[in-house]
Motif scaffolding. Structure first.
Motif, PDB file in Angstrom:
ATOM      1  N   UNK A   1       0.829  -1.211   0.000  1.00 45.14           N
ATOM      2  CA  UNK A   1       0.000   0.000   0.000  1.00 45.14           C
ATOM      3  C   UNK A   1       0.862   1.260   0.000  1.00 45.14           C
ATOM      4  N   UNK A   2       1.951   1.254   0.752  1.00 44.13           N
ATOM      5  CA  UNK A   2       2.856   2.410   0.756  1.00 44.13           C
ATOM      6  C   UNK A   2       3.493   2.596  -0.617  1.00 44.13           C
ATOM      7  N   UNK A   3       3.878   1.501  -1.238  1.00 47.14           N
ATOM      8  CA  UNK A   3       4.465   1.587  -2.574  1.00 47.14           C
ATOM      9  C   UNK A   3       3.440   2.104  -3.569  1.00 47.14           C
ATOM     10  N   UNK A   4       2.217   1.613  -3.492  1.00 43.79           N
ATOM     11  CA  UNK A   4       1.153   2.104  -4.371  1.00 43.79           C
ATOM     12  C   UNK A   4       0.975   3.615  -4.212  1.00 43.79           C
ATOM     13  N   UNK A   5       0.947   4.096  -2.998  1.00 43.97           N
ATOM     14  CA  UNK A   5       0.807   5.542  -2.755  1.00 43.97           C
ATOM     15  C   UNK A   5       1.976   6.313  -3.348  1.00 43.97           C
ATOM     16  N   UNK A   6       3.183   5.785  -3.201  1.00 41.22           N
ATOM     17  CA  UNK A   6       4.368   6.452  -3.754  1.00 41.22           C
ATOM     18  C   UNK A   6       4.301   6.496  -5.284  1.00 41.22           C
ATOM     19  N   UNK A   7       3.851   5.406  -5.912  1.00 41.56           N
ATOM     20  CA  UNK A   7       3.733   5.372  -7.375  1.00 41.56           C
ATOM     21  C   UNK A   7       2.666   6.340  -7.857  1.00 41.56           C
ATOM     22  N   UNK A   8       1.543   6.399  -7.151  1.00 34.90           N
ATOM     23  CA  UNK A   8       0.491   7.340  -7.531  1.00 34.90           C
ATOM     24  C   UNK A   8       0.959   8.785  -7.372  1.00 34.90           C
ATOM     25  N   UNK A   9       1.806   9.054  -6.397  1.00 34.25           N
ATOM     26  CA  UNK A   9       2.353  10.398  -6.229  1.00 34.25           C
ATOM     27  C   UNK A   9       3.258  10.759  -7.406  1.00 34.25           C
ATOM     28  N   UNK A  10       4.072   9.806  -7.857  1.00 31.50           N
ATOM     29  CA  UNK A  10       4.919  10.043  -9.033  1.00 31.50           C
ATOM     30  C   UNK A  10       4.040  10.341 -10.244  1.00 31.50           C
ATOM     31  N   UNK A  11       2.978   9.566 -10.426  1.00 31.38           N
ATOM     32  CA  UNK A  11       2.059   9.803 -11.543  1.00 31.38           C
ATOM     33  C   UNK A  11       1.489  11.225 -11.486  1.00 31.38           C
ATOM     34  N   UNK A  12       1.034  11.633 -10.313  1.00 28.86           N
ATOM     35  CA  UNK A  12       0.453  12.980 -10.157  1.00 28.86           C
ATOM     36  C   UNK A  12       1.479  14.057 -10.453  1.00 28.86           C
ATOM     37  N   UNK A  13       2.693  13.879  -9.958  1.00 31.38           N
ATOM     38  CA  UNK A  13       3.756  14.868 -10.184  1.00 31.38           C
ATOM     39  C   UNK A  13       4.094  14.996 -11.661  1.00 31.38           C
TER      40      UNK A  13
END
Length: 179
Positions: free
Chosen positions: A72-84
């Motif tokens: 779940x933490x990795x998923x959140x980090x990947x979604x943050x990269x996508x947003x950025x």
């Protein structure tokens, strides 16, 4: 206390706003994730879109990383990269994207939550996942015990081809040389 690490595979895809540059920036961002070590990145591949054909071709790759993060933490980090990188989540399935980062495998775990399914639900049917994954992990066995090579033999290339770019298919510093 020693933290547990998991070997993860991440699918990368983009077909908007300079897709090659999008993937290059995503790889750089993956290399900077806390509690993660980027190990391998496949070559970048050109692929036909899965959904509507009235969109540009995709650029795809697969990255391997070790992580101390939970799934779940990795998923959140990947979604943050996508947003950025300008990702906007729209209801259109398989539509064009500036960047898509998917957790394909998270160790040998099988995860089924409302926001995360691992192994990725479509990975065994997608040439743009299987061929780049096989490039960096040819002897991989999926959590269900199936060899990656079995899935690979059942999925045609469908026009998938490696792009001719400099500095691709990297083995990252500190990465093991054997899959």
């Amino acid at each position: 206390m020693i933290k547990q690490t998991e070997l993860c595979y991440i699918g990368l895809g983009a077909n908007l706003t300079e897709p090659v540059a999008q993937l290059q920036r995503a790889v750089a961002a993956l290399a900077q994730l806390p509690a993660c070590q980027l190990l391998h990145v496949s070559r970048f591949y050109s692929s036909k879109p899965m959904g509507p054909q009235d969109q540009p071709d995709y650029v795809n790759a697969v990255a391997a990383l070790n992580t101390e993060l939970s799934a779940q933490q990795l998923l959140q980090a990947l979604q943050q990269i996508e947003l950025e990188q300008g990702r906007q989540r729209k209801a259109e399935r398989w539509g064009p994207r500036t960047l898509d980062l998917d957790i394909l495998l998270f160790g040998q775990q099988q995860i089924d939550t409302p926001n995360l399914t691992v192994p990725h639900y479509g990975m065994t049917k997608r040439e743009f996942v299987l061929y780049p994954l096989a490039e960096i992990a040819p002897n991989l066995v999926l959590p269900d015990g199936t060899a990656l090579s079995q899935w690979l033999s059942a999925v045609p290339l469908n026009g998938l081809q490696p792009l001719q770019l400099a500095a691709q298919g990297t083995l990252c510093e500190g990465a093991p040389s054997d899959n």
